[in-house]
Design an enzyme around this catalytic site. Structure first.
Site, PDB file in Angstrom:
ATOM      1  N   GLU A 105       8.148  -6.693  17.371  1.00 31.72           N
ATOM      2  CA  GLU A 105       8.258  -5.580  16.424  1.00 31.72           C
ATOM      3  C   GLU A 105       9.679  -4.990  16.376  1.00 31.72           C
ATOM      4  OE1 GLU A 105       3.816  -3.623  16.463  1.00 31.72           O
ATOM      5  OE2 GLU A 105       4.938  -3.546  18.331  1.00 31.72           O
ATOM      6  N   GLY A 138      -4.326  -2.524  12.585  1.00 32.50           N
ATOM      7  CA  GLY A 138      -5.549  -2.982  11.948  1.00 32.50           C
ATOM      8  C   GLY A 138      -5.883  -2.053  10.792  1.00 32.50           C
ATOM      9  N   MET A 160      -1.980   1.483  18.623  1.00 28.83           N
ATOM     10  CA  MET A 160      -2.101   1.902  20.015  1.00 28.83           C
ATOM     11  C   MET A 160      -0.957   2.772  20.545  1.00 28.83           C
ATOM     12  SD  MET A 160      -3.683  -1.687  21.480  1.00 28.83           S
ATOM     13  CE  MET A 160      -4.107  -1.027  23.090  1.00 28.83           C
ATOM     14  N   GLU A 161      -0.063   3.244  19.660  1.00 26.22           N
ATOM     15  CA  GLU A 161       1.082   4.031  20.172  1.00 26.22           C
ATOM     16  C   GLU A 161       1.436   5.274  19.357  1.00 26.22           C
ATOM     17  OE1 GLU A 161       1.558   0.644  19.446  1.00 26.22           O
ATOM     18  OE2 GLU A 161       1.123  -0.013  21.500  1.00 26.22           O
ATOM     19  N   ASP A 214      -4.436  -7.259  10.655  1.00 24.43           N
ATOM     20  CA  ASP A 214      -5.827  -7.716  10.853  1.00 24.43           C
ATOM     21  C   ASP A 214      -6.803  -6.684  10.300  1.00 24.43           C
ATOM     22  OD1 ASP A 214      -4.750  -6.614  13.730  1.00 24.43           O
ATOM     23  OD2 ASP A 214      -6.724  -5.851  13.245  1.00 24.43           O
TER      24      ASP A 214
HETATM   25  N1  ADE Z   1      -2.598  -3.402  16.304  1.00 22.33           N
HETATM   26  C1  ADE Z   1      -2.789  -4.366  15.394  1.00 22.33           C
HETATM   27  N2  ADE Z   1      -4.108  -4.520  15.123  1.00 22.33           N
HETATM   28  C2  ADE Z   1      -4.750  -3.613  15.900  1.00 22.33           C
HETATM   29  C3  ADE Z   1      -6.117  -3.303  16.087  1.00 22.33           C
HETATM   30  N3  ADE Z   1      -7.076  -3.930  15.430  1.00 22.33           N
HETATM   31  N4  ADE Z   1      -6.425  -2.311  16.979  1.00 22.33           N
HETATM   32  C4  ADE Z   1      -5.449  -1.684  17.654  1.00 22.33           C
HETATM   33  N5  ADE Z   1      -4.146  -1.954  17.523  1.00 22.33           N
HETATM   34  C5  ADE Z   1      -3.798  -2.910  16.648  1.00 22.33           C
END
Ligand code: ADE
Length: 241
Positions: free
Chosen positions: A23, A89, A184-185, A208
């Site tokens: 990233e 996501g 997640m951050e 995703d």
């Molecule tokens: N980063 C990319 N896809 C994610 C997901 N599904 N959950 C948490 N962090 C992500």
């Protein structure tokens, strides 16, 4: 010439945090006058990017590593703004793989003191659920995404120490927080920025669907998504410096 050593208030240094090497790497390669300082095991790369003074770091995955990097950028590098660039996501019917989620607010979906009567997601001490992102930053990100031809949506980005990969959890986060993307951050960086009064935004390109074949999608699209987020970040810098 040597990179400027900025003292708080004397110049404008923009902090850029990515959780993973993928990233940040392409931006790091474009830094001019680069110097590196290692603090608490994290490399901070100072230099100029697109004519703007920046400090770049790969924080590591999750809220704690991200908070360490953000607070270090504030105290040691005296950044005036922080941008978090990366992948996410989707939680939105308007966002598909390769599209751009732009935060106007951040929540921590795994923060939960509801059994003692608090709303889910409340961050005790500052007593808010939604951490704000900076309006001039998220508006500028949207303009850049638009000009680069990327579909985008502005909304709440949900953070937790959890890779979201099942329908039940995805739907709960989406419904509880009215969120458009999960990662997640960003929510922990937003908390650090909130207490330090530093403008913040996260740019998250969808890698995703956060459910179903999440690992297959993620492995296939994480690089495209990370590259797109870095392209937006790079183009954004001269507009916000
Ligand atoms: N980063 C990319 N896809 C994610 C997901 N599904 N959950 C948490 N962090 C992500």
């Amino acid at each position: 010439f040597l990179p400027i050593r900025c003292v708080k208030g004397e110049c404008d240094v923009i902090g850029i945090i990515g959780a993973m090497r993928i990233e940040v790497e392409a931006l790091k390669a474009k830094l001019t006058n680069a110097t590196t300082t290692t603090i608490s095991g994290v490399d901070y790369h100072q230099g100029q990017l697109n004519g703007v003074d920046v400090v770049l770091a790969v924080s590591g995955v999750g809220k704690v590593f991200a908070a360490i990097a953000a607070q270090t950028m504030v105290l040691h590098f005296h950044v005036s703004k922080i941008i978090n660039s990366g992948v996410a996501g989707t939680l939105s019917s308007q966002l598909h793989i390769g599209d751009v989620a732009i935060s106007n607010a951040l929540v921590q979906h795994d923060m939960d003191t509801s059994c003692v009567g608090d709303p889910v997601g409340l961050i005790s001490g500052i007593n808010i659920v939604e951490l704000p992102a900076d309006e001039s930053l998220y508006t500028a990100v949207a303009d850049v995404a638009q000009s680069l031809g990327f579909n985008h949506q502005i909304g709440t980005v949900a953070t937790g120490d959890q890779f979201v990969g099942n329908r039940e959890r995805k739907d709960w986060i989406t419904k509880t927080f009215n969120a458009i993307a999960c990662e997640m951050e960003a929510g922990s960086i937003a908390q650090v920025c909130y207490v330090n009064q530093i403008p913040f935004v996260t740019i998250r390109v969808i890698s995703d669907e956060a459910s179903g074949d999440v690992h297959i999608d993620y492995m296939e699209f994480v690089k495209l998504a990370a590259d797109r987020s870095m392209a937006i970040t790079e183009a954004l810098l001269p507009k916000i410096a």
